[in-house]
Design a protein around this motif. Sequence first.
Motif, PDB file in Angstrom:
ATOM      1  N   GLY A  11       0.735  -0.896  -0.243  1.00  0.00           N
ATOM      2  CA  GLY A  11       0.031   0.165  -0.297  1.00  0.00           C
ATOM      3  C   GLY A  11       0.554   1.792   0.369  1.00  0.00           C
ATOM      4  N   SER A  12       2.178   1.600   0.788  1.00  0.00           N
ATOM      5  CA  SER A  12       2.724   2.592   0.897  1.00  0.00           C
ATOM      6  C   SER A  12       3.177   2.811  -0.611  1.00  0.00           C
ATOM      7  CB  SER A  12       3.683   2.104   1.584  1.00  0.00           C
ATOM      8  OG  SER A  12       5.218   3.381   1.804  1.00  0.00           O
ATOM      9  N   ARG A  72       2.411   2.194  -3.146  1.00  0.00           N
ATOM     10  CA  ARG A  72       0.725   2.000  -4.857  1.00  0.00           C
ATOM     11  C   ARG A  72       1.159   3.058  -3.946  1.00  0.00           C
ATOM     12  NH1 ARG A  72      -1.594  -2.399  -3.024  1.00  0.00           N
ATOM     13  NH2 ARG A  72      -2.780  -1.197  -2.194  1.00  0.00           N
ATOM     14  N   GLU A  73       1.564   4.311  -3.234  1.00  0.00           N
ATOM     15  CA  GLU A  73       1.301   4.746  -2.737  1.00  0.00           C
ATOM     16  C   GLU A  73       2.212   6.465  -3.179  1.00  0.00           C
ATOM     17  OE1 GLU A  73       0.277   8.687   0.975  1.00  0.00           O
ATOM     18  OE2 GLU A  73       0.632   6.683   1.640  1.00  0.00           O
ATOM     19  N   ALA A  74       3.443   5.575  -2.883  1.00  0.00           N
ATOM     20  CA  ALA A  74       4.099   6.484  -3.675  1.00  0.00           C
ATOM     21  C   ALA A  74       4.462   6.875  -5.217  1.00  0.00           C
ATOM     22  CB  ALA A  74       5.570   5.867  -2.587  1.00  0.00           C
ATOM     23  N   ALA A  75       4.147   5.309  -5.551  1.00  0.00           N
ATOM     24  CA  ALA A  75       3.738   5.409  -6.899  1.00  0.00           C
ATOM     25  C   ALA A  75       2.612   7.055  -7.686  1.00  0.00           C
ATOM     26  CB  ALA A  75       3.564   4.088  -7.789  1.00  0.00           C
ATOM     27  N   GLY A  76       2.110   6.554  -7.115  1.00  0.00           N
ATOM     28  CA  GLY A  76       0.377   7.194  -7.133  1.00  0.00           C
ATOM     29  C   GLY A  76       1.171   8.858  -7.456  1.00  0.00           C
ATOM     30  N   ARG A  77       1.747   9.630  -5.852  1.00  0.00           N
ATOM     31  CA  ARG A  77       2.347  10.604  -5.786  1.00  0.00           C
ATOM     32  C   ARG A  77       3.139  10.959  -6.910  1.00  0.00           C
ATOM     33  NH1 ARG A  77       2.862   9.152  -0.108  1.00  0.00           N
ATOM     34  NH2 ARG A  77       5.818   8.702  -0.684  1.00  0.00           N
ATOM     35  N   ARG A  78       3.849   9.931  -7.753  1.00  0.00           N
ATOM     36  CA  ARG A  78       5.023  10.605  -8.670  1.00  0.00           C
ATOM     37  C   ARG A  78       4.159  11.179  -9.913  1.00  0.00           C
ATOM     38  NH1 ARG A  78      10.448   9.778  -9.866  1.00  0.00           N
ATOM     39  NH2 ARG A  78      10.803  10.306  -7.084  1.00  0.00           N
TER      40      ARG A  78
END
Length: 204
Positions: free
Chosen positions: A192-193, A195-201
């Motif tokens: 989950g973390s 995926r969140e990092a990829a989404g922010r980028r």
Amino acid sequence: MKIFAVEFIKSCLAPEQFPSGALQEVAFVGRSNVGKSSLINSLLNRRDLAKVSRTPGKTQAVNVFQISTSDLHLSQFYLVDLPGYGFANVPKTVRNQWGPLLESYLLGRTALIRVVLLVDSRVVTDQDRQTMAWLRSIGHDPLIVVTKVDKLKTNERVRTVRQIHQSLGVADEDAVIPYSSMTGEGRDRLWGSLREAAGRRRDV
């Protein structure tokens, strides 16, 4: 989320061998024998993708794997397994090569979306603290994953995580993820973390 494919790409012994292209990268770093290879195998649901050894220093290069998943943000990315720092049962000449190799990778990868710093649940070392400080100084905000939590008693978990927050100077609201490669605890939180990092980028 489903993992469709995991492919070993290369072992890099020099910066010019690092992967090229547009794929995002997630790097795993930790001291020797912290359980990094076991965690990577657990995370990717593979038995022996990353070689596990009781002897510190098994990973002696920057190892790159290409991962394909069903997730929109992490449909394809590179998972990068970095050599462990600290004591390792390998020749000193080899150990001396790791520092510049790690520094070259962590300083120069624009595709690197997240650095995952692994620390042993039973002891946080000065080298862990120094690595955390150095990563911050070069612009990374490492995600802390606490390995081998299955070796702790239930009543030790909360105290251990609190102590790691304090020891590494991590704010209370920031995630510190307890992980067990034996039971799979923490696996979903770690994905989950990432995926969140990829989404922010992608939103930048």
